[in-house]
Design a protein around this motif. Structure first.
Motif, short mmCIF file in Angstrom:
data_model
loop_
_atom_site.label_atom_id
_atom_site.label_comp_id
_atom_site.label_asym_id
_atom_site.label_seq_id
_atom_site.Cartn_x
_atom_site.Cartn_y
_atom_site.Cartn_z
N ASP A 130 51.68 38.84 33.01
CA ASP A 130 51.20 39.62 31.87
C ASP A 130 49.78 39.20 31.47
O ASP A 130 49.47 39.01 30.29
CB ASP A 130 52.14 39.48 30.67
N ILE A 131 48.93 39.04 32.47
CA ILE A 131 47.53 38.66 32.25
C ILE A 131 46.64 39.86 32.48
O ILE A 131 46.74 40.54 33.51
CB ILE A 131 47.13 37.52 33.21
N ALA A 132 45.77 40.15 31.53
CA ALA A 132 44.80 41.23 31.70
C ALA A 132 43.77 40.83 32.75
O ALA A 132 43.38 39.65 32.83
CB ALA A 132 44.11 41.54 30.37
N ILE A 133 43.32 41.79 33.54
CA ILE A 133 42.49 41.50 34.71
C ILE A 133 41.19 42.31 34.65
O ILE A 133 41.19 43.48 34.27
CB ILE A 133 43.22 41.85 36.02
N GLU A 134 40.12 41.66 35.06
CA GLU A 134 38.86 42.35 35.30
C GLU A 134 38.47 42.07 36.74
O GLU A 134 38.44 40.93 37.18
CB GLU A 134 37.78 41.83 34.34
N LEU A 135 38.18 43.14 37.49
CA LEU A 135 37.86 43.01 38.91
C LEU A 135 36.58 43.77 39.21
O LEU A 135 36.46 44.95 38.87
CB LEU A 135 39.02 43.56 39.75
N PHE A 136 35.62 43.09 39.82
CA PHE A 136 34.36 43.70 40.21
C PHE A 136 34.38 44.02 41.70
O PHE A 136 35.03 43.32 42.48
CB PHE A 136 33.19 42.75 39.94
N SER A 137 33.61 45.03 42.10
CA SER A 137 33.45 45.31 43.52
C SER A 137 32.11 45.99 43.76
O SER A 137 31.63 46.77 42.92
CB SER A 137 34.57 46.23 44.03
#
Length: 334
Positions: free
Chosen positions: A104-111
């Motif tokens: 239940d961890i919010a995620i930020e992902l760059f690409s």
């Protein structure tokens, strides 16, 4: 997530912020927000990135290593799954995202948008607590490919369109564009706003600063690219974005002063693909400074070791280490 876990997360988050405000050199509050690096290599040669200028063995984050890292942060609520490389070059990304969601961890992902398949797109879109950011620094091919060397503007913008189309009318996950502003791209911001609106992204983040990564040997190269912050420019950007009904976040927060001190060593941390602990993503290289390694020592011990206490003391007293000076306004760097 149960109520007790939510309360603990809030307690640790507020505790870390209080320690920052009071400039406490020791802290019992392990960060609830952190960066974890999925890979340490990239398929592009961006002119302002330190990866372009280093030669390190290639490493990728495994699911087992991610679990081991996260076990050091029992109250984590946010992870930026990005570091000094292109995250989607890590074939484990789908299962890494699944593990973060399971906790239940919010995620930020760059690409950088170069490595994409429909299968991967579907896996990304299955995560609701995710913000997916594409890096797009210019509105047209020639300028973009000059900055992000090795990139294909048409391929990348095509992949952005595909992901947004596959998401359809849903608003989760969030899909945004991140642009680094340099002297070469500043005049293109207004056209970039139009381009982002046309692509259909949720909003645009403008990073109005670039860093020398705390490295003196990169300072001269990076200084040539820096665009000075200008309040009139920011006003005009907001006006243009408003005219196109596009939300724009303008990032200028890394310019600190003796009154507005850096919060990173009090509230967050950066974990490299090899488990090395680095104070922040603006440094992001254990060769510059390494506080310890979470695969060798529990983070709770590292968080209050001599290196961290000394760094907090230096920030508190404004006796900045050389690698920290880049983030402070010019007149406050000595």
């Amino acid at each position: 997530m149960n109520l007790l876990q939510r309360i603990k997360r809030k307690y640790y988050e507020q505790g870390a912020l209080k320690n920052y405000k009071l400039m406490r050199e020791k802290s019992d509050f392990i960060p609830v927000a952190l960066d974890i690096e999925p890979v340490n290599f990239c398929n592009l040669k961006c002119v302002y990135c330190q990866v372009t200028y280093w030669d390190k063995p290639k490493d990728v984050l495994t699911l087992e290593t991610l679990k081991e890292i996260l076990d050091n942060f029992p109250n984590a609520k946010f992870v930026k799954l990005q570091g000094m490389g292109e995250p989607l070059l890590n074939k484990n990304i789908p299962e890494l995202l699944d593990e973060l969601e399971r906790r239940d961890i919010a995620i930020e992902l760059f690409s950088n948008g170069t490595v994409f398949t429909e299968k991967l797109a579907s896996q990304i879109l299955s995560h609701k607590k995710l913000t997916f950011r594409f890096s797009l620094d210019a509105s047209y091919k020639e300028l973009f490919e000059k900055i992000r060397q090795g990139g294909d503007f048409d391929l990348i913008t095509g992949n952005i369109r595909k992901l947004i189309k596959l998401r359809g009318s849903k608003k989760e996950p969030v899909i945004s564009i991140w642009a680094v502003v340099t002297k070469e791209t500043v005049d293109d911001i207004y056209n970039l706003i139009i381009k982002v609106k046309e692509l259909g992204a949720d909003y645009l983040d403008l990073q109005m600063f670039i860093t020398d990564w705390g490295k003196q040997d990169l300072k001269q190269q990076i200084d040539k690219l820096k665009q000075p912050i200008n309040n009139d420019l920011i006003t005009e950007i907001k006006k243009t974005a408003g005219a196109y009904n596009l939300k724009v976040n303008i990032k200028t927060e890394n310019f600190f002063t003796p009154k507005n001190k850096c919060s990173a060593p009090f509230t967050t941390t950066y974990i490299s693909v090899k488990g090395d602990v680095i104070p922040c993503c603006i440094l992001a290289d254990a060769d510059t400074i390494k506080m310890g390694n979470v695969l060798e020592n529990n983070f709770k011990n590292i968080w209050n070791n001599e290196k961290y206490i000394t760094l907090r003391k230096h920030i508190k007293e404004h006796k900045l280490d050389e690698f920290c000076k880049n983030c402070y306004l010019q007149e406050y760097r000595s």
